[in-house]
Motif scaffolding. Structure first.
Motif, short mmCIF file in Angstrom:
data_model
loop_
_atom_site.label_atom_id
_atom_site.label_comp_id
_atom_site.label_asym_id
_atom_site.label_seq_id
_atom_site.Cartn_x
_atom_site.Cartn_y
_atom_site.Cartn_z
N VAL A 147 43.45 8.58 -7.63
CA VAL A 147 42.82 8.39 -8.23
C VAL A 147 41.97 7.38 -7.91
O VAL A 147 40.65 7.67 -7.42
CB VAL A 147 43.56 7.86 -9.81
N VAL A 148 42.20 6.12 -7.36
CA VAL A 148 41.27 5.14 -6.83
C VAL A 148 40.70 5.81 -5.53
O VAL A 148 39.40 5.93 -5.16
CB VAL A 148 42.02 4.26 -6.43
N LEU A 149 41.09 6.84 -4.35
CA LEU A 149 40.76 7.62 -3.98
C LEU A 149 39.49 8.61 -4.18
O LEU A 149 38.20 8.13 -3.65
CB LEU A 149 41.84 8.08 -2.46
N GLN A 150 40.26 9.16 -5.00
CA GLN A 150 39.27 10.27 -6.04
C GLN A 150 38.46 9.57 -6.57
O GLN A 150 36.76 10.28 -6.42
CB GLN A 150 40.01 10.99 -6.92
N VAL A 151 37.92 8.54 -6.73
CA VAL A 151 36.87 7.69 -7.22
C VAL A 151 36.24 7.50 -6.82
O VAL A 151 34.72 7.42 -6.56
CB VAL A 151 37.41 6.96 -8.40
N SER A 152 37.09 7.31 -5.49
CA SER A 152 35.86 6.85 -4.21
C SER A 152 34.82 7.84 -3.84
O SER A 152 34.36 7.93 -2.61
CB SER A 152 35.93 5.98 -2.88
N VAL A 153 34.98 8.80 -4.01
CA VAL A 153 34.13 10.48 -3.26
C VAL A 153 32.99 10.10 -3.33
O VAL A 153 32.13 9.60 -4.78
CB VAL A 153 34.42 11.59 -4.23
N LEU A 154 32.11 11.01 -2.26
CA LEU A 154 30.95 10.30 -1.76
C LEU A 154 30.28 11.13 -2.63
O LEU A 154 30.33 12.49 -2.31
CB LEU A 154 30.64 10.76 -0.83
N LEU A 155 29.19 10.77 -3.59
CA LEU A 155 28.34 11.26 -4.28
C LEU A 155 27.20 12.20 -3.50
O LEU A 155 26.33 11.79 -2.92
CB LEU A 155 28.31 11.00 -6.10
N PRO A 156 26.84 13.11 -3.79
CA PRO A 156 26.28 14.15 -3.09
C PRO A 156 24.93 13.60 -3.48
O PRO A 156 24.52 13.16 -4.86
CB PRO A 156 26.13 15.09 -3.71
N SER A 157 23.83 12.86 -2.91
CA SER A 157 22.31 13.13 -2.95
C SER A 157 21.61 14.09 -4.01
O SER A 157 21.46 15.27 -3.23
CB SER A 157 21.64 12.71 -1.53
N THR A 158 21.60 14.01 -4.78
CA THR A 158 21.45 15.35 -5.71
C THR A 158 18.97 15.07 -5.71
O THR A 158 18.29 15.76 -6.23
CB THR A 158 20.89 15.76 -7.16
N SER A 159 18.61 14.04 -5.38
CA SER A 159 17.58 13.86 -5.71
C SER A 159 16.10 14.66 -4.84
O SER A 159 15.66 15.21 -5.30
CB SER A 159 16.83 12.22 -5.10
N ASP A 160 16.69 15.18 -3.75
CA ASP A 160 15.85 16.00 -3.08
C ASP A 160 15.82 17.33 -3.53
O ASP A 160 14.84 17.63 -3.42
CB ASP A 160 16.98 16.37 -0.95
N SER A 161 16.95 17.85 -4.53
CA SER A 161 16.99 19.20 -5.00
C SER A 161 15.79 19.29 -6.19
O SER A 161 15.40 19.95 -6.08
CB SER A 161 18.62 19.90 -4.86
N ARG A 162 16.11 17.85 -6.74
CA ARG A 162 15.04 17.66 -7.49
C ARG A 162 13.72 18.11 -7.25
O ARG A 162 12.84 18.77 -8.40
CB ARG A 162 15.69 16.96 -8.99
N VAL A 163 13.34 16.99 -6.55
CA VAL A 163 12.12 16.59 -6.59
C VAL A 163 11.28 19.12 -5.95
O VAL A 163 10.23 18.74 -5.90
CB VAL A 163 11.77 15.82 -4.76
#
Lengths: 115, 721
Positions: free
Chosen positions: B297-313
């Protein structure tokens, strides 16, 4: 008539096991019982019983436990009671049969009976 | 004195190597002499004559002494070996049992972080598997570790995508205002071009390039002169404005649009961070203990969240540009641009693997629909504008409907257990089967209680052993303490009364009467469970101490050691009364909990934070304190009077092997049973019982949103074809 010491020594183990066949007993009680039943003819030295009992305990033929003496005999005192074990009963049966065969053979030779 | 002590000492002198046996034989001979002398007295002899006659009747002392030695030699040898084992081997063996249980409870995954702050992994993984999990061990930053993996397997799109995502997250390409650094643009374009070559069907690299080129060549800002409204209840009164764009470098801007155009027809969109995490999880062995699972679970929590700001801009820039085109009267281009923005968002949202991707895509999609209405209004297309508005409001209503679904943390708090209460994602419609993890938690709690008992016993044994050792060093000869063997019958009684019966009683209470309320989680039953374990563990410990002391005392009496008089009930009335009072309070509390009055509220902060369990916690503390007082009384009190010093030292020394043996028996039997239960519960942790942070969209109502966006994308793709 006094028995020879060799005969007495050879019979101590089956006699002790036979005494314990029906109920647990303490050392002094055994000595008194043997002397009473044989009318003193076996003349057990009281002390010699204990090494025998300890040897039998060491071989697992008897077990021992301390218990209070009856209040009317020796109030407040403890005695060590010995009981025959399952292994001891087997040994007693073997010794009894052995003695029976042996006495038949000796009788036949000494008294002229049939083998 | 009858004058026999000298005789008895002479008879047993050769047995002195085994002091307990010597005292036992001596006591037996004394009893014989007393019986014999009594009979002589009855026959009319004086006391002195009777004593002398009894001694004479015993036989020749020298011969008897030799016979006693010969008869007991074998026993002395065996007892010597057993005593050595009891003194030297039992306590280390007990500590080894506890160590084995602790190591087993850690599970197959090792604990903690390595010196570089990274996870340490199970030892049976291959070098390649370790490399995938952590990258080059010599690398110092997450980015370098991600690069080392893709350098080793350069054609793997997942590893390369993970590296690009790590590079974007590292912040190297942005200034402090989160603006792209122009001097790093070429470098980033090369990185993304390589990604496109490795993973040609994936649109993520094209969209990323489009976003960067457009951001580098233009500026967007809110057009405060053009507000727009929402009809959704929670957003009424929200001040929203359309975006406007100022293009500085048209050539670069067009290159960005061209990249967008290349990406739109591609069938896939993924930044691979979730794929990378899944690949890493697949490498790890199946969790056997709760601790293993928590590491996952701890490993899963450390998943790299994708950078979404570029697609929003990018979506905002395209929408603003569509309005600009409409204002310039370039109707077809404006409508096409608005549709491209919608298609891009629908593709991102429809292919999303993580919640943040779905939600970002959805919000961007809503903004694109709002801007599309404005585009059509500018172009005088009233009907198209109305349709765009209608699509916007329908999308918003759908999203609101999803968000109102029941959340797991509100649904069934008392049954959740500690873990799920703390970590259940508060997502609408998230389905969880609480039972397996709750059950595993309960087994772990029982293991903790077992460890508490074992440590109590071992600490007692160590302290008593230390005292005995000091005593042995300071004293010599007959004054030394003895290690008494209380006999197998008494040991069996201690085991039965102090260990087997309490455990069987608790098993009956918990599983037959179901009074332990295992259907509730520890988050709800913390106080009650703690009280139950305090009574059980404290009771076992207390009985072990009492019965062991009593057995040693009896044995000491048998061999003629001076022991303190037994405490009568009158002497201990206060301690007994206090114990009865605490026991009554515990019974009332447990019965009250079961029947309702003391049960904590099922909802609200008292339920979720365990405050409702405070009486149980307080009672558990009282039980432990009371048993501590009892134990001190047991070891101290009359024992410290001088005539009983030898017994006290013997008692302390003889308790050590009994406690150590208890640790071995209880630890081996209960520890194995509880570990088996925990492993069995962990085997059931799958599907709805497992947590899946890397794919929480699938488990919640947001999968409907993702599927809806995917369906929209399919429609737009088919219209485009």
């Amino acid at each position: 008539m006094d028995f020879s010491q060799d005969l007495i020594r050879g019979s101590v183990v089956p006699i002790v096991l036979a005494l314990l066949r029906n109920r647990p007993m303490y050392g002094y009680e055994m000595v008194k019982l043997v002397n009473a039943r044989t009318k003193g003819r076996l003349e057990w030295k009281e002390g010699t019983l204990y090494p025998t009992l300890h040897r039998l305990q060491s071989l697992g033929l008897v077990s021992a436990r301390w218990a209070d003496a009856p209040a009317d005999e020796a109030p407040g005192r403890k005695r060590k009671y010995y009981s025959i074990t399952r292994k001891g009963r087997t040994e007693l049966a073997r010794r009894t049969q052995e003695w029976s065969q042996f006495s038949l053979s000796v009788n036949a030779l000494l008294l002229g009976g049939r083998l | 004195m009858n004058g026999w002590e000298e005789l008895v000492a002479q008879l047993t002198d050769r047995l002195r190597v085994d002091p307990e046996l010597r005292m036992d034989v001596a006591q037996e001979l004394r009893a014989h002499l007393e019986d014999s002398a009594a009979e002589f007295r009855q026959a009319g002899q004086s006391d002195e004559e009777a004593s002398a006659s009894a001694a004479r009747a015993l036989g020749d002392p020298q011969e008897l002494s030799e016979q006693l030695w010969q008869a007991n030699r074998r026993r002395i040898r065996i007892r010597g070996v057993c005593r050595w084992a009891a003194q030297v081997a039992l306590l280390p063996a007990a500590i080894l049992v506890i160590a084995a249980l602790v190591l087993g409870a850690r599970g197959g995954y090792s604990l903690g972080l390595d010196p570089h702050g990274r996870f340490s992994w199970p030892s049976d993984l291959s070098e390649e598997q370790r490399f995938v999990l952590q990258g080059d061990p010599a690398a110092s930053t997450p980015l370098e570790r991600a690069r080392s993996i893709t350098d080793r397997w350069p054609d793997n799109p997942v590893y390369y995508g993970n590296y690009v995502a790590q590079a974007l997250a590292s912040g190297d390409f942005y200034d402090s205002q989160r603006h792209i650094r122009p001097q790093r643009l070429g470098e980033m374009m090369a990185l993304l071009d390589k990604g496109e070559r490795i993973d040609p069907k994936n649109a993520v690299y094209n969209f990323q390039k489009a976003s960067w080129l457009i951001q580098a060549s233009s500026t967007i800002s809110e057009d405060t002169s053009r507000p727009w409204t929402q009809t959704a209840p929670q957003c009424q009164g929200c001040a929203r404005h359309y975006w406007k764009i100022e293009i500085r470098d048209r050539e670069q801007f067009q290159r960005g649009l061209a990249e967008l155009g290349r990406g739109l027809p591609k069938p896939e969109w993924t930044c691979h961070t979730v794929d990378m995490m899944q690949a890493r999880l697949d490498l790890l062995p199946q969790p056997r203990r709760l601790n293993d699972w928590l590491r996952r679970v701890v490993l899963q929590v450390s998943v790299l969240l994708p950078s979404t700001s570029d697609s929003r801009v990018l979506a905002r820039s395209l929408s603003a540009y569509a309005i600009q085109l409409a204002e310039a009267g370039r109707a077809a281009e404006a409508v096409d641009m608005a549709r491209s923005a919608a298609q891009m968002d629908a593709k991102v949202g429809g292919r999303a693997q993580s919640l943040i991707e779905v939600l970002t895509a959805e919000f961007a999609y809503l903004e694109v629909l709002a801007h599309a209405e404005q585009v059509h209004k500018q172009l005088g297309q009233a009907e198209e504008a109305r349709k765009a508005r209608s699509a916007f409001e329908e999308e918003l209503a759908f999203y609101d409907g999803l968000s109102k679904g029941p959340r797991p943390s509100q649904r069934d708090v008392p049954h959740a257990g500690m873990f799920w209460m703390a970590l259940a994602p508060g997502l609408p419609g998230y389905q969880i089967d609480f039972e397996p993890v709750r059950s595993a938690e309960q087994f772990v709690a029982a293991e903790v209680a077992l460890f508490a008992l074992l440590w109590c016993l071992v600490i007692n044994a160590l302290l008593l052993g230390l005292l005995s050792l000091l005593s042995l060093i300071r004293r010599r000869g007959a004054d030394r303490s003895m290690l008494l063997f209380v006999g197998w019958r008494r040991l069996g009684s201690i085991c039965l009364l102090a260990i087997v019966l309490p455990l069987a009683g608790y098993a009956f209470y918990a599983h037959v009467l179901t009074a332990a309320d295992r259907a509730y989680g520890l988050n709800y039953t913390a106080g009650k469970t703690l009280l139950e374990y305090a009574v059980l563990i404290g009771g076992i410990f207390f009985l072990l101490v009492r019965l062991s002391c009593s057995a040693i005392r009896r044995r000491a009496e048998e061999i003629g050691l001076a022991v303190p008089p037994r405490l009568r009930l009158r002497d201990r009335r206060w301690i007994v009364a206090l114990g009865a009072l605490i026991a009554l309070a515990a019974v009332v509390y447990l019965a009250g909990w079961r029947l309702g009055p003391f049960k904590p509220p099922r909802e609200g902060p008292h339920a979720t934070h365990g405050i409702g369990s405070l009486p149980g916690l307080a009672l558990a503390g009282l039980v432990v304190l009371y048993l501590l007082i009892c134990e001190v009384r047991e070891y101290a009190g009359p024992l410290f009077r001088k005539p009983f010093a030898a017994f006290r030292r013997t008692l302390y020394r003889s308790l050590v092997p009994i406690f150590a043996a208890s640790v071995i028996v209880v630890g081996a039997a209960c520890g194995w049973g509880l570990a088996w239960g925990e492993r069995s519960a962990m085997r059931r942790v799958k599907g709805m019982a497992d947590i899946n942070i890397v794919n929480e969209v699938e488990r919640s109502n947001y999968r409907l949103l993702r599927d809806r966006l995917a369906a929209r994308h399919e429609v737009m793709m088919s219209q485009g074809r």
